[in-house]
Design an enzyme around this catalytic site. Structure first.
Site, PDB file in Angstrom:
ATOM      1  N   ASP A 154       0.865  -1.177   0.000  1.00 44.21           N
ATOM      2  CA  ASP A 154       0.000   0.000   0.000  1.00 44.21           C
ATOM      3  C   ASP A 154       0.901   1.226   0.000  1.00 44.21           C
ATOM      4  OD1 ASP A 154      -2.359   1.594   0.237  1.00 44.21           O
ATOM      5  OD2 ASP A 154      -2.037   1.757   2.384  1.00 44.21           O
ATOM      6  N   SER A 155       0.312   2.370  -0.254  1.00 43.41           N
ATOM      7  CA  SER A 155       1.060   3.621  -0.191  1.00 43.41           C
ATOM      8  C   SER A 155       1.495   3.939   1.239  1.00 43.41           C
ATOM      9  CB  SER A 155       0.211   4.770  -0.729  1.00 43.41           C
ATOM     10  OG  SER A 155      -0.964   4.926   0.050  1.00 43.41           O
ATOM     11  N   TYR A 176      -0.697   8.287  -2.531  1.00 43.56           N
ATOM     12  CA  TYR A 176      -0.737   7.990  -3.961  1.00 43.56           C
ATOM     13  C   TYR A 176      -1.916   8.689  -4.639  1.00 43.56           C
ATOM     14  CZ  TYR A 176       2.692   4.088  -3.820  1.00 43.56           C
ATOM     15  OH  TYR A 176       3.813   3.319  -3.716  1.00 43.56           O
ATOM     16  N   GLY A 177      -2.935   8.986  -3.857  1.00 42.24           N
ATOM     17  CA  GLY A 177      -4.196   9.460  -4.437  1.00 42.24           C
ATOM     18  C   GLY A 177      -4.117  10.801  -5.134  1.00 42.24           C
ATOM     19  N   CYS A 210      -4.259  -1.173  -2.023  1.00 31.47           N
ATOM     20  CA  CYS A 210      -4.324   0.268  -2.270  1.00 31.47           C
ATOM     21  C   CYS A 210      -5.299   0.474  -3.410  1.00 31.47           C
ATOM     22  CB  CYS A 210      -2.938   0.800  -2.645  1.00 31.47           C
ATOM     23  SG  CYS A 210      -2.920   2.524  -3.187  1.00 31.47           S
ATOM     24  N   ASN A 211      -6.361   1.208  -3.154  1.00 31.87           N
ATOM     25  CA  ASN A 211      -7.367   1.420  -4.184  1.00 31.87           C
ATOM     26  C   ASN A 211      -6.819   2.213  -5.361  1.00 31.87           C
ATOM     27  OD1 ASN A 211     -10.365   0.602  -3.224  1.00 31.87           O
ATOM     28  ND2 ASN A 211      -9.105   1.114  -1.455  1.00 31.87           N
ATOM     29  N   THR A 212      -5.992   3.225  -5.094  1.00 32.69           N
ATOM     30  CA  THR A 212      -5.441   4.030  -6.178  1.00 32.69           C
ATOM     31  C   THR A 212      -4.578   3.178  -7.091  1.00 32.69           C
ATOM     32  OG1 THR A 212      -5.473   6.020  -4.807  1.00 32.69           O
ATOM     33  CG2 THR A 212      -4.030   6.041  -6.726  1.00 32.69           C
ATOM     34  N   GLU A 261      -3.735   8.583   8.581  1.00 33.12           N
ATOM     35  CA  GLU A 261      -2.295   8.402   8.763  1.00 33.12           C
ATOM     36  C   GLU A 261      -1.793   9.042  10.061  1.00 33.12           C
ATOM     37  OE1 GLU A 261       0.202   6.873   7.091  1.00 33.12           O
ATOM     38  OE2 GLU A 261      -1.020   5.999   5.503  1.00 33.12           O
ATOM     39  N   CYS A 266     -10.989   3.456  -0.188  1.00 36.04           N
ATOM     40  CA  CYS A 266      -9.575   3.657   0.132  1.00 36.04           C
ATOM     41  C   CYS A 266      -9.311   2.843   1.387  1.00 36.04           C
ATOM     42  CB  CYS A 266      -9.268   5.137   0.370  1.00 36.04           C
ATOM     43  SG  CYS A 266      -7.579   5.445   0.948  1.00 36.04           S
ATOM     44  N   THR A 267      -8.221   2.100   1.397  1.00 33.96           N
ATOM     45  CA  THR A 267      -7.975   1.204   2.535  1.00 33.96           C
ATOM     46  C   THR A 267      -7.618   1.957   3.809  1.00 33.96           C
ATOM     47  OG1 THR A 267      -5.705   0.879   1.721  1.00 33.96           O
ATOM     48  CG2 THR A 267      -7.341  -0.801   1.154  1.00 33.96           C
ATOM     49  N   HIS A 268      -7.398   3.272   3.718  1.00 36.39           N
ATOM     50  CA  HIS A 268      -7.206   4.069   4.928  1.00 36.39           C
ATOM     51  C   HIS A 268      -8.530   4.339   5.654  1.00 36.39           C
ATOM     52  CE1 HIS A 268      -3.343   4.924   3.039  1.00 36.39           C
ATOM     53  NE2 HIS A 268      -2.926   5.444   4.166  1.00 36.39           N
TER      54      HIS A 268
END
Length: 283
Positions: A19-20, A51-52, A82-84, A162, A196-198
Site C-alpha cells: 500500500d502507499s 498515492y491518491g 491500495c485502491n489508487t 495516517e 480507500c484502505t485508509h
C-alpha cells in the site's frame, strides 16, 4: 506443475501485500484472520504517500518498484491493498509479474457494494486519483448496470487516518463537510463503499454521521475472500501444520512511526524493531 518453493504438502512462500502507507494494514488484518496458515510480507510506501494525488504514470511506477521488492522476498501472490494503485496499475502489474497472481481491491469492493444496496444508489468515498479514473463506477456497473454511482474524493481522510485521528473534532468536521451535501439530497445513496484502505479506521465517525440505515462497505473482507479463492484455484495454499503465522513489515520511511500508527490499522501491536526500512529506488 509445482511452483518454485512448492511441496506436495503445500506452498509455504509468503503472500506479498503493499500500500502507499498504512491503510493496507486493514486488508492485511482481514487476510491474516481468514488465512491463518499463510505467511505475509507487507510493504508500506510511507515516504511517498499519498498515492491518491499522484498521476497515473507516477503511481504505476511506484507500484512496479514496490512489487519488485516483494518478488525479491519470494512471494507467491501479490495483493494490491491500495485502491489508487488497483485502479491505475492492476493490469500493468499483472502483465509484469506473470505468472505470479495479482489481486486488487476494486472489484471485491464493487461486488460487495452491489450486494449491499437496496435502492441501487451507491456512493464511493475514495482518493482524487481513484475518483478521476472512475474504476469503481465501471466495476459496479459491470455487476449492476442500472446502479446510480456517486464518487466523492475525500483526500483529507487519508491524512487523518495516517495521523491516527480516528475520533477527533477534526475528523468529525471533515466527515460532515464531505458527506452532508450528499445526504441532504432526496435521492441519497443507501450504501457507502470505503474506496480507500485508509478509510475503515474512520468508519465509526462516518457511520455516526450518516446513521445506521446506511450500509458501509469495507472491501478488506471481500478482498480476503477473493485471495482465498485465488489461492485455491492456483493450488498455492500453504497447507496445514506450517507453524505459527508470520508477518514481516517493510516501510520506506520512519519505521518507528509505522509501528506506532500501524497498530491502529492492524488492530494489534507491531513490535519495536519489527519494521525494516527500505529504499524502493534501490530495490
Amino acid at each position: 506443475m509445482a511452483h518454485p518453493g512448492t511441496t506436495m504438502a503445500g506452498d509455504p512462500r509468503p503472500i506479498g501485500v503493499f500500500d502507499s502507507g498504512m491503510g493496507g494494514l486493514t486488508v492485511l488484518r482481514a487476510l491474516a484472520g481468514r488465512l491463518p496458515e499463510e505467511h505475509f510480507v507487507y510493504l508500506g510506501d510511507t515516504a511517498r504517500l499519498p498515492y491518491g494525488t499522484k498521476s497515473p504514470d507516477t503511481v504505476s511506477a511506484y507500484a512496479l518498484q514496490a512489487t519488485h521488492l516483494l518478488l525479491g522476498e519470494n512471494v507467491k501472490m501479490v495483493v494490491i491493498a491500495c485502491n489508487t494503485a488497483s485502479a491505475v496499475a492492476l493490469d500493468a502489474l499483472r502483465g509484469a509479474l506473470a505468472p505470479v497472481p495479482v489481486i486488487g481491491v476494486i472489484e471485491p469492493g464493487a461486488r460487495a457494494g452491489v450486494a449491499a444496496t437496496r435502492n441501487k444508489r451507491i456512493a464511493v468515498l475514495a482518493t482524487e486519483s481513484t475518483v478521476r479514473g472512475g474504476a469503481y463506477a465501471k466495476a459496479i456497473h459491470r455487476f449492476m448496470a442500472d446502479a446510480e454511482v456517486t464518487q466523492l474524493a475525500c483526500q483529507v481522510f487519508v491524512a487523518l487516518a495516517e495521523e491516527g485521528w480516528t475520533s477527533t473534532r477534526a475528523t468529525a468536521a471533515a466527515v460532515e463537510d464531505y458527506l452532508e451535501p450528499l445526504f441532504a439530497r432526496a435521492d441519497a445513496p443507501d450504501t457507502l463503499v470505503l474506496g480507500c484502505t485508509h478509510f475503515p479506521v474512520l468508519a465509526a465517525a462516518i457511520q455516526h454521521h450518516v446513521g445506521d440505515a446506511i450500509t458501509l462497505v469495507d472491501s478488506a473482507e471481500t478482498t480476503a475472500a477473493a485471495v482465498a479463492e485465488a489461492l485455491a484455484e492456483s493450488a498455492l495454499q500453504a497447507g496445514v501444520g506450517r507453524g505459527p503465522q508470520s508477518i514481516r513489515f517493510f516501510a520506506t520511511d520512519s519505521p518507528e512511526r509505522f509501528a506506532r500508527i500501524g497498530a491502529i490499522f492492524l488492530g494489534s501491536a507491531i513490535e519495536d524493531g519489527a519494521v525494516t526500512l527500505v529504499d524502493l529506488k534501490m530495490a
